[in-house]
Write an enzyme that holds these catalytic residues in place. Sequence first.
Site, PDB file in Angstrom:
ATOM      1  N   CYS A 179       2.882  -2.638   3.479  1.00 29.36           N
ATOM      2  CA  CYS A 179       1.806  -2.148   4.356  1.00 29.36           C
ATOM      3  C   CYS A 179       1.429  -3.188   5.419  1.00 29.36           C
ATOM      4  CB  CYS A 179       0.572  -1.783   3.533  1.00 29.36           C
ATOM      5  SG  CYS A 179      -0.658  -0.849   4.441  1.00 29.36           S
TER       6      CYS A 179
ATOM      7  N   SER B  70      -4.679  -3.250   1.449  1.00 30.60           N
ATOM      8  CA  SER B  70      -3.343  -2.833   1.870  1.00 30.60           C
ATOM      9  C   SER B  70      -2.662  -2.048   0.762  1.00 30.60           C
ATOM     10  CB  SER B  70      -2.482  -4.046   2.224  1.00 30.60           C
ATOM     11  OG  SER B  70      -2.101  -4.742   1.053  1.00 30.60           O
ATOM     12  N   ASP B  71      -1.923  -1.011   1.141  1.00 32.86           N
ATOM     13  CA  ASP B  71      -1.014  -0.434   0.164  1.00 32.86           C
ATOM     14  C   ASP B  71       0.023  -1.496  -0.178  1.00 32.86           C
ATOM     15  OD1 ASP B  71       0.279   1.278  -1.545  1.00 32.86           O
ATOM     16  OD2 ASP B  71       0.502   2.898  -0.102  1.00 32.86           O
ATOM     17  N   PHE B  72       0.620  -1.372  -1.349  1.00 33.67           N
ATOM     18  CA  PHE B  72       1.478  -2.422  -1.866  1.00 33.67           C
ATOM     19  C   PHE B  72       2.819  -2.506  -1.129  1.00 33.67           C
ATOM     20  CE2 PHE B  72      -0.318  -2.869  -6.455  1.00 33.67           C
ATOM     21  CZ  PHE B  72      -1.589  -2.977  -5.942  1.00 33.67           C
TER      22      PHE B  72
END
Length: 734
Positions: free
Chosen positions: A295, A290-292
């Site tokens: 997300c 996941s993007d931080f």
Amino acid sequence: MAYMKKTYLTSYEEALGLGDEQMKALKARVKQEKAEHPPRHIDSEWGRFEGLHGLSEEQVDDLAKKVLAGMTLEQKVNQMSGDESLDSIALSITREYNKTPYYGGEDPELGLPAVKFSDGPTGVVMYHSTAFPVPVGRAASFDRELEYKIGNAIGTEIRAQGGNYYGGVCINLVRHPAWGRAQESFGEDPHLLGAMGEALMNGVQNHVMACIKHFAANSIENTRFEVDVDMDERSLREIYLPHFERCVKAGAASVMSAYNYFRGEPCGHSAYLQRKILKEEWGFDGFILSDFVFCVRNTEDSVNGGMDIEMPSTIHWGTKLVDAVRNGSVREDVIDDAVLRLLRQKIRFAQVNAGTKPEPGKVVCREHIDLARRAAQESFVLLKNDAVLPLEDKKGQKILIAGKLAEKVNIGDGKGSSAVRPPYAVTPLEGIYRRAGEAAIFYDDGADLKRTAGKAKDADAVVIIAGLTCADEGEYMETFSGGADGIVGGDRSNLRLHEDDLRLIEACAQNNRAVTVCVMGGSSIIMDPWCEDVQGIVMLWYPGMEGGNALADVLFGDVSPSGKLPVSIPRDESQLPFFEVNAVKAQYDYYHGYFLADKEGYDMRYPFGFGLSYTEFELKNLRVSAKAAGEADTVKVLVDVTNTGKRAGTEIVQLYTGYCNPSAERHLKDLRGFERVSLEPGQTKTVSIPLAVRNLAYYDDAKGEWAVDPISYRIIVGNSSADAHALETTLEVR
């Protein structure tokens, strides 16, 4: 599992609302908690996988399955969960983002190592690392070998500082130059994006796991958490995904999902993107991270949609995911698949350079410093030169350096994922002073235009350093960075230079006929009408820690410029696709950049692929190794290149293809290959560029598959996308 035993924040939204005093109190609590309960990490680099070597893919898979079979549900979910507390992440984003690796999925009891994350498209974010030119500048080099070496250096520096994962291979397409993070990517063309992204990734993965990001259709920054992007299937498949597929097929360890929505669904929840296309169609066997921060929106949708690890903190997963499995809303085989993906990559990369962890001295070593300087030299694009460059360094020569950016460290986005912090950076003014020889260098910041004009009138040559900074563009962090420096960044609402730069250019141009403007920025900057009034223009991008020295090398002629534009520079905004800074819905299509210019007949000020040199080149004798070919064939496109000037130089030969009576609408032409060729004066070399016929395919919407048209294809070879002197022949595809 947790980095700290106690957390004070319950959500990132809460962190966003903290004031200065609350942040100060939080910092004190976090410091106390760390002192009382220091994190316990595995002693060795790869835990139970330390010392593995020579395993086949079958053996890797068998070992991963064996480890999985001995794990409880809680231990499996731990592998999928970020280890950093919300408190420490909130503090690091505001103060020292990614100073040390961010851990996820470490299990000391089982001896399972963490994913140890380091960010940084321009280098390693962890202190204090080599700062290379931004990726869009490195794309201007069209130099795959150099990009591979940069990746190798980045991988070395990550591993030397305790990381095992690089989150900086950004290959999102630059659809519009207003996108704030255009500097992090490799430009507007899918082929160039794929070639440079693959080179960077392969270099990094000599040492650590690499992540390609952000999947998918991510090219708006200010509303990145909410914008919903829609497009037809052909545009998705032919424009926004080919570079991702290329890197996946080349062995990318990991893919990072994007914040934005796609067709009404968060990308990180999209089973269509993550499961169907990425994992099933492309056969991706790595893991999706996941993007931080925002997300992952909930537990079930993200896991069922194909996400494999929530980073950097456990918010929606952890015990919530364990409960979701036990209540039947997430199947345990979904968990098993994600954990196997993580375990396989840890086993694979434990074998990379096993037992030879780089020494700390490899960080910002002489080799990497020299590499950063060379990368900057190759990134600069000479856009105009009416006999003013190179500068003379003889005695009596008076050169005025003007503009406040001349003495400013300006190496790219100074916040968030691009915040590389080198131990030093050479400014343009410093570099020019060092190299000036016997020439006299004078500096003026341009604050008093009457004074500057007087100095310009008295000078033999004027060099203006103008452009943007991370306050104008970059990662959008209004809440977290609105302190003393007021840095915001984000998408650009203005594609032109600041008014003070424009007034400075005007004042100097009216008083000197040897004015060169060096432009700093992360993507296209509209240069009309002032470009008509000056004699030289050099696009610098954000040139990294050695940028000032590299600029002096080029300005004084020690190095002939060779960069080519990885983005188109229009004459005005009307030549660009629609872009809305605050958009919550966006419609993308088949045309942008030089594709749109070709379709509409726009005469761009400086087209994609354009760039001058201090010498001249001639292309002749274009031929193809076969007049006709089948879908499974690869042909060679050959052309002779001669340096017809008086200086050594490097040309970038570009291969485009066009389509005669295609079955479906196509671009007028598409970049299909390129090669750098260095030549002494008078020297001729034959350049050979491979062309795989299968890469000429279009996506057939009706059939849901790729198809190669059995037609005649135009083979176009030149030195830009709008080269009026390009050579052309044809290839018949059966």
